[in-house]
Design an enzyme around this catalytic site. Structure first.
Site, PDB file in Angstrom:
ATOM      1  N   GLY A 116       2.130   2.621  10.746  1.00  8.80           N
ATOM      2  CA  GLY A 116       3.039   3.755  10.508  1.00  8.80           C
ATOM      3  C   GLY A 116       3.980   4.122  11.951  1.00  8.80           C
TER       4      GLY A 116
ATOM      5  N   HIS B 229      -9.706   1.433   4.474  1.00  7.73           N
ATOM      6  CA  HIS B 229      -8.435   1.810   5.364  1.00  7.73           C
ATOM      7  C   HIS B 229      -8.806   2.638   6.411  1.00  7.73           C
ATOM      8  CE1 HIS B 229      -4.372   2.767   6.119  1.00  7.73           C
ATOM      9  NE2 HIS B 229      -4.104   1.903   5.760  1.00  7.73           N
TER      10      HIS B 229
ATOM     11  N   ASN C 178       0.946  -1.128  -0.082  1.00  8.47           N
ATOM     12  CA  ASN C 178       0.056  -0.029   0.159  1.00  8.47           C
ATOM     13  C   ASN C 178       0.864   1.187  -0.217  1.00  8.47           C
ATOM     14  OD1 ASN C 178      -1.955   2.180   0.397  1.00  8.47           O
ATOM     15  ND2 ASN C 178      -2.326   1.529   2.588  1.00  8.47           N
ATOM     16  N   TRP C 179       1.100   1.908  -1.144  1.00 15.05           N
ATOM     17  CA  TRP C 179       1.941   2.909  -1.383  1.00 15.05           C
ATOM     18  C   TRP C 179       1.750   4.153  -0.681  1.00 15.05           C
ATOM     19  CZ3 TRP C 179       4.217   2.871  -7.111  1.00 15.05           C
ATOM     20  CH2 TRP C 179       4.852   1.736  -7.190  1.00 15.05           C
ATOM     21  N   LYS C 180       0.337   4.179  -0.399  1.00 17.99           N
ATOM     22  CA  LYS C 180      -0.239   5.465   0.437  1.00 17.99           C
ATOM     23  C   LYS C 180      -0.172   6.463  -0.925  1.00 17.99           C
ATOM     24  CE  LYS C 180      -0.024   3.554   4.611  1.00 17.99           C
ATOM     25  NZ  LYS C 180      -0.242   3.675   6.149  1.00 17.99           N
TER      26      LYS C 180
ATOM     27  N   GLY D 261       2.815  -0.878   4.430  1.00 19.56           N
ATOM     28  CA  GLY D 261       2.682   0.350   3.881  1.00 19.56           C
ATOM     29  C   GLY D 261       4.224   0.891   3.854  1.00 19.56           C
ATOM     30  N   GLY D 262       4.902   1.411   4.953  1.00 20.73           N
ATOM     31  CA  GLY D 262       6.059   2.007   4.755  1.00 20.73           C
ATOM     32  C   GLY D 262       7.097   1.008   4.043  1.00 20.73           C
TER      33      GLY D 262
ATOM     34  N   GLU E  19      -6.982   5.076   7.682  1.00 18.46           N
ATOM     35  CA  GLU E  19      -6.651   6.395   7.080  1.00 18.46           C
ATOM     36  C   GLU E  19      -7.907   7.219   6.524  1.00 18.46           C
ATOM     37  OE1 GLU E  19      -2.908   6.014   5.115  1.00 18.46           O
ATOM     38  OE2 GLU E  19      -2.120   5.385   7.070  1.00 18.46           O
TER      39      GLU E  19
ATOM     40  N   SER F   2       2.954  -1.729  10.393  1.00 23.51           N
ATOM     41  CA  SER F   2       4.497  -1.756  10.969  1.00 23.51           C
ATOM     42  C   SER F   2       5.025  -3.393  10.697  1.00 23.51           C
ATOM     43  CB  SER F   2       4.709  -1.411  12.231  1.00 23.51           C
ATOM     44  OG  SER F   2       4.459  -0.105  12.305  1.00 23.51           O
TER      45      SER F   2
ATOM     46  N   GLU G  23      -5.937  -4.653  10.392  1.00 22.75           N
ATOM     47  CA  GLU G  23      -4.827  -3.417  10.690  1.00 22.75           C
ATOM     48  C   GLU G  23      -5.055  -2.616  12.026  1.00 22.75           C
ATOM     49  OE1 GLU G  23      -2.804  -2.573   6.779  1.00 22.75           O
ATOM     50  OE2 GLU G  23      -4.499  -1.205   7.186  1.00 22.75           O
TER      51      GLU G  23
HETATM   52  P1  PGA Z   1       2.511   0.295   7.717  1.00 23.03           P
HETATM   53  O1  PGA Z   1       1.087   0.494   6.887  1.00 23.03           O
HETATM   54  O2  PGA Z   1       3.089  -0.759   7.112  1.00 23.03           O
HETATM   55  O3  PGA Z   1       3.407   1.683   7.233  1.00 23.03           O
HETATM   56  O4  PGA Z   1       2.346   0.493   9.126  1.00 23.03           O
HETATM   57  C1  PGA Z   1       0.195  -0.373   6.613  1.00 23.03           C
HETATM   58  C2  PGA Z   1      -1.117   0.131   5.952  1.00 23.03           C
HETATM   59  O5  PGA Z   1      -1.410   1.231   6.668  1.00 23.03           O
HETATM   60  O6  PGA Z   1      -1.659  -0.465   5.278  1.00 23.03           O
END
Ligand code: PGA
Length: 249
Positions: A172, A94, A9-11, A232-233, A96, A211, A166
């Protein structure tokens, strides 16, 4: 036997130049990996993902989708448009989007339905906040989020869907749920779906997100109900993402 799935998930991160390097590295490494791999990129980069990944086993998808089929919805992107760009997946709900863009359980359910209708596999994200975990209502929150979608689309729609657990406090932040904490919630999610259909529940892929890094992926993916990760990251760094894919292989 559920095949492990690792989704990046590149966001809202990327550029044509950086994406090309990252996608090319993933494409080169993918044939040697035994898990399924996908990247969910920002909308403007879907054409690039398609052109780089077309002849590879790596799938691509979007991070959001409109609940509407088409029409006067400025700024929205319809599921049929995603299909034109070869998307296999769309993330819905998601945390966010729930926290920052007013995405409710009901909206997530409608987006799930819109994606599924178009033939896109929704990746439904659910998870509790730190405050909810500390109050001891994790199971309640996760089953409410899941049931909101089950009630709207029916259990059969989960035969062509993915769920991502999640925990919001792990996204994050560098804090990961322990494998046991994650497994407990994954088992609950599977049981909720299996209550509607044992077959769909048994086949459902449930990803862990929050994470995930090369150093913790292996122990998470070893749990019986964790079928891969939503990353994500670490999905933005080719060697980290590929190490996580290797851990799932
Ligand atoms: P993260 O994000 O791996 O940076 O914690 C995961 C996500 O939001 O899907």
């Amino acid at each position: 036997m559920r095949q492990k799935l690792v989704v990046g998930n590149w966001k809202m991160v990327g550029s044509l130049a950086a994406n090309l390097t990252l996608l090319t590295r993933i494409k080169q490494a993918a044939p040697a990996l035994a898990c399924e791999i996908a990247v969910c990129v920002p909308f403007p980069y879907l054409a690039q993902a398609r052109s780089v990944l077309a002849s590879s086993p790596v799938a691509w998808g979007a991070q959001n989708v409109s609940k509407q089929p088409q029409g006067a919805h400025t700024g929205e992107v319809a599921a049929d448009m995603l299909i034109e760009f070869g998307c296999r997946y769309a993330i819905v709900g998601h945390s966010e989007r729930r926290a920052l863009y007013g995405e409710t359980d009901d909206k997530a359910a409608r987006k799930f339905a819109a994606a599924a209708r178009a033939g896109i596999t929704p990746i439904l994200c659910i998870g509790e906040t730190l405050e909810e975990r500390e109050r001891g209502v994790t199971a309640e929150v996760v089953s409410r989020q899941l049931h909101a979608v089950l009630a709207q689309v029916g259990v059969a729609a989960f035969a062509a869907a993915v769920v991502a657990y999640e925990p919001v406090w792990a996204i994050g932040t560098g804090k990961t749920a322990t494998p046991a904490q994650a497994q407990e919630v994954h088992a609950l999610i599977r049981a909720c779906v299996a209550a509607g259909s044992a077959e769909v529940g048994a086949a459902l892929r449930i990803l862990y997100g929050g994470s995930v890094k090369p150093g913790n992926a292996g122990e998470l993916f070893a749990m019986p109900d964790i079928d891969g990760g939503l990353i994500g990251g670490a999905s933005l760094v080719a060697e980290d993402f590929l190490a996580i894919c290797a851990a799932a292989s």
